[in-house]
Design a protein around this motif. Structure first.
Motif, PDB file in Angstrom:
ATOM      1  N   ASN A  15       0.867  -5.958  14.632  1.00  0.00           N
ATOM      2  CA  ASN A  15       0.346  -7.241  14.177  1.00  0.00           C
ATOM      3  C   ASN A  15       0.895  -8.378  15.017  1.00  0.00           C
ATOM      4  O   ASN A  15       2.082  -8.421  15.313  1.00  0.00           O
ATOM      5  CB  ASN A  15       0.730  -7.455  12.720  1.00  0.00           C
ATOM      6  CG  ASN A  15       0.151  -6.375  11.835  1.00  0.00           C
ATOM      7  OD1 ASN A  15      -1.012  -5.974  12.005  1.00  0.00           O
ATOM      8  ND2 ASN A  15       0.950  -5.865  10.927  1.00  0.00           N
ATOM      9  N   TYR A  40      -8.774  -7.468   4.980  1.00  0.00           N
ATOM     10  CA  TYR A  40      -8.466  -6.339   5.859  1.00  0.00           C
ATOM     11  C   TYR A  40      -9.548  -5.254   5.706  1.00  0.00           C
ATOM     12  O   TYR A  40     -10.008  -4.662   6.688  1.00  0.00           O
ATOM     13  CB  TYR A  40      -7.090  -5.821   5.427  1.00  0.00           C
ATOM     14  CG  TYR A  40      -6.481  -4.722   6.247  1.00  0.00           C
ATOM     15  CD1 TYR A  40      -6.374  -4.808   7.634  1.00  0.00           C
ATOM     16  CD2 TYR A  40      -5.963  -3.587   5.612  1.00  0.00           C
ATOM     17  CE1 TYR A  40      -5.770  -3.792   8.361  1.00  0.00           C
ATOM     18  CE2 TYR A  40      -5.355  -2.574   6.337  1.00  0.00           C
ATOM     19  CZ  TYR A  40      -5.261  -2.673   7.711  1.00  0.00           C
ATOM     20  OH  TYR A  40      -4.668  -1.667   8.422  1.00  0.00           O
ATOM     21  N   ASP A  55     -12.162  -3.787   8.507  1.00  0.00           N
ATOM     22  CA  ASP A  55     -12.246  -2.375   8.857  1.00  0.00           C
ATOM     23  C   ASP A  55     -13.677  -1.844   8.748  1.00  0.00           C
ATOM     24  O   ASP A  55     -14.085  -0.972   9.513  1.00  0.00           O
ATOM     25  CB  ASP A  55     -11.288  -1.534   7.999  1.00  0.00           C
ATOM     26  CG  ASP A  55     -10.043  -1.157   8.790  1.00  0.00           C
ATOM     27  OD1 ASP A  55     -10.189  -0.822   9.987  1.00  0.00           O
ATOM     28  OD2 ASP A  55      -8.924  -1.191   8.233  1.00  0.00           O
TER      29      ASP A  55
HETATM   30  N1  ARG Z   1      -2.221  -3.674  11.905  1.00  0.00           N
HETATM   31  C1  ARG Z   1      -2.112  -2.766  10.803  1.00  0.00           C
HETATM   32  C2  ARG Z   1      -0.678  -2.698  10.312  1.00  0.00           C
HETATM   33  O1  ARG Z   1       0.228  -2.920  11.059  1.00  0.00           O
HETATM   34  C3  ARG Z   1      -2.541  -1.369  11.155  1.00  0.00           C
HETATM   35  C4  ARG Z   1      -3.989  -1.242  11.527  1.00  0.00           C
HETATM   36  C5  ARG Z   1      -4.502   0.099  11.256  1.00  0.00           C
HETATM   37  N2  ARG Z   1      -5.868   0.297  11.601  1.00  0.00           N
HETATM   38  C6  ARG Z   1      -6.926  -0.101  10.927  1.00  0.00           C
HETATM   39  N3  ARG Z   1      -8.113   0.173  11.398  1.00  0.00           N
HETATM   40  N4  ARG Z   1      -6.810  -0.715   9.780  1.00  0.00           N
HETATM   41  O2  ARG Z   1      -0.459  -2.391   9.156  1.00  0.00           O
END
Ligand code: ARG
Length: 565
Positions: free
Chosen positions: A123, A309, A313
């Motif tokens: 992130n 989120y 997705d």
């Molecule tokens: N950025 C997210 C985290 O650190 C993980 C992403 C995982 N992939 C997805 N397609 N949601 O928790």
């Protein structure tokens, strides 16, 4: 045709039956392969499995083609048929492996198929966590496995660069007049945490953050500038990690790249009735079957109009189905197990929304928790420092623990290899504690243990060239040679190792198979002279193929070999 397939076809020819197996028996003394055909057919034919097995053996003995590769068959246990492969066939297999060089482990079971592996996915404005490290290492190994399975593979680093948290960061940066480009990711994280605390005392800050996010969404220049600077600062640090780990991605579509698609998807979900209005005007997707809810509902749009989120997705899936260079038959997500409920919701919602999502496979490969020094690495507590130790101090750890002096470059490869291997050697979902002593152990199932076998083979091969072996059909192998040859040809080579690891989403099967190979090699070498004996050529061949297999096997795991230890 592979040896296993040849046996399978021959048995199939006897009864025209297809529901049986040809597997490696758990105990190698029971042969190279075992089939349960007699146990499967016994009931139908009204015979005892052992009698039937005996009958099958008699029939198979008449199969000349089969008998060219099979040395003997035996009925065992409740009615298994065990097969021993001819030594000469194994020697031929070794020569073939040597000839195919860096392709000696490859399978073609996925040729014509496309795979997308999504991994790492840290992130923006938050430090790279141990979970991201796990995802990066396991994901890269999975990516390599599909490539060696004949699939066309692509990778995507799904960066977390969007969401209402950016409203808070922007608001904080503006208020405190900070210069983001001069900051580190850890500073950005602190700002975010502090802003959150401040909100408790001054609730009006919440509106400021919301307003800042709305500005970001609508393309306001100053908000965008701060957001972009956050990305730059973060990517610089992440890229240093990727460089050290030697990973790279074909695509890095952050969550922000799906922003424009979201209204369309929300519209579609409403029109098709997949999404319904929930409390306070939010839009939710309910998961019901026969009037019963089997998963909690997912939020597609919050009551304040922002997306989630989950929404992003879904948009990601839509893009991956639409764009030719992303479109795949299999989509693998390497993400921590705490997100298992999320992915179940996402995949299910996608299948409800779109026909073409039903004909492809989505797989969440979930990794468990890794702790260091007994604690969960938490960014809040500042224990994240240990993550940097794992990556940037790996060489130092290796050097300190080595008995002899190690060259700088080798120490780095040994340390990083040890760290990666330690993570890969267990099934991804397992929780464990990372210990350098274990990772760098020369006695056990570790990276350096395997790297050392590679170094040993070099010493043996140094002054001698492997000769072309003639007439290998007549070779007789002693027990150590046979164990090693059979492991190499029937378990490591012929695509067997790669195929089972790829099919099971399990890089640890590569570790396990290579570790056993190393043990067999060590027993062979401890008990058998290689140079200056009449078996020299054959033994050199065994050494050379072991070397090749270790090198390529470790490469699949993302681990480099060294020439000196
Ligand atoms: N950025 C997210 C985290 O650190 C993980 C992403 C995982 N992939 C997805 N397609 N949601 O928790």
């Amino acid at each position: 045709m592979k040896i296993r397939e040849q046996i399978y076809k021959a048995i199939e020819g006897v009864y025209g039956q297809q529901n049986f197996s040809v597997e490696h028996p758990g105990d190698e003394r029971r042969g190279d392969y075992a089939s349960n055909i007699a146990m499967v057919m016994a009931k139908e034919l009204g015979k005892s499995p052992r009698d039937l097995a005996q009958e099958v053996v008699v029939r198979l003995t008449k199969d000349e083609r089969l008998m060219e590769i099979v040395e003997k068959m035996e009925v065992a246990g409740p009615g298994f048929i065990n097969f021993w492969i001819r030594d000469g066939v194994l020697v031929d297999g070794l020569r073939e492996m040597l000839k195919s060089g860096n392709h000696c482990l490859d399978s073609d079971f996925m040729s014509g198929k496309k795979v997308l592996v999504e991994y790492s996915s840290p992130n923006i404005a938050k430090r790279f966590s141990v979970g991201h490290l796990r995802s990066t290492i396991i994901g890269q190994a999975l990516f390599n496995l599909y490539r060696h399975s004949g699939a066309e593979v692509t990778s995507d680093n799904h960066l977390g660069d969007w969401g209402t948290q950016f409203g808070m960061i922007i608001a904080a940066v503006e208020e405190k007049k900070l210069e983001v480009s001069k900051m580190r990711v850890s500073d950005l994280e602190v700002i975010y945490i502090e802003f959150n605390k401040q909100i408790e005392e001054e609730p009006e800050l919440k509106d400021k953050a919301r307003e800042a996010f709305v500005r970001l969404e609508s393309g306001d220049e100053s908000a965008r500038k701060i957001w972009k600077a956050c990305i730059e600062v973060s990517m610089k640090e992440f890229e240093a990690i990727y460089e050290k780990l030697e990973v790279s991605f074909e695509h890095q579509y952050g969550e922000s790249s799906y922003e424009k698609m979201m209204p369309v998807i929300i519209e579609e979900a409403m029109e098709t009735g997949v999404a319904v209005e929930g409390e306070g005007g939010a839009l939710i997707v309910k998961f019901e079957r026969d009037g019963k809810e089997f998963m909690p509902p997912a939020m597609l749009r919050k009551s304040d109009g922002t997306t989630t989120y989950f929404t992003r997705d879904l948009a990601t899936i839509r893009k991956r189905l639409d764009e030719p260079d992303l479109k795949s038959d299999l989509y693998v997500y390497e993400v921590g197990s705490e997100q298992t409920p999320h992915f179940r919701q996402v995949f299910e919602a996608a299948r409800r929304l779109w026909e073409d999502a039903k004909t492809v496979e989505f797989k969440h490969v979930a990794h468990g928790l890794m702790t260091v020094g007994g604690e969960k690495m938490s960014t809040r507590k500042g224990t994240n420092i240990k993550l940097e130790d794992l990556i940037f101090r790996a060489g130092e750890e290796a050097r300190q623990r080595a008995k002899e002096e190690v060259a700088e470059d080798n120490a780095e490869k040994i340390g990083l290899g040890a760290m990666k291997y330690n993570e890969l050697r267990r099934s991804p979902e397992i929780n464990f504690e990372f210990k350098w002593e274990e990772a760098l152990s020369m006695e056990g199932n570790s990276g350096p243990y395997l790297q050392y076998v590679y170094v040993r083979t070099k010493g043996i091969l140094k002054n001698s060239r492997t000769q072309e072996l003639k007439n290998s059909r007549n070779f007789r192998l002693n027990e150590d040679e046979r164990r090693l040859a059979s492991w190499l040809v029937l378990r490591v080579g012929g695509g067997e190792m790669v195929e089972s690891a790829a099919k099971n989403f399990a890089p640890h099967l590569v570790c396990q198979t290579l570790f056993e190979l190393s043990q067999k090699f060590n027993s062979f070498y401890d008990r058998n002279r290689v140079i200056g004996v009449k078996e020299q050529d054959l033994r050199l061949l065994l050494v050379a193929v072991t070397r090749l297999a270790i090198k390529n096997g470790l490469e699949i795991l993302g681990i480099e070999t060294v020439e000196k230890m």
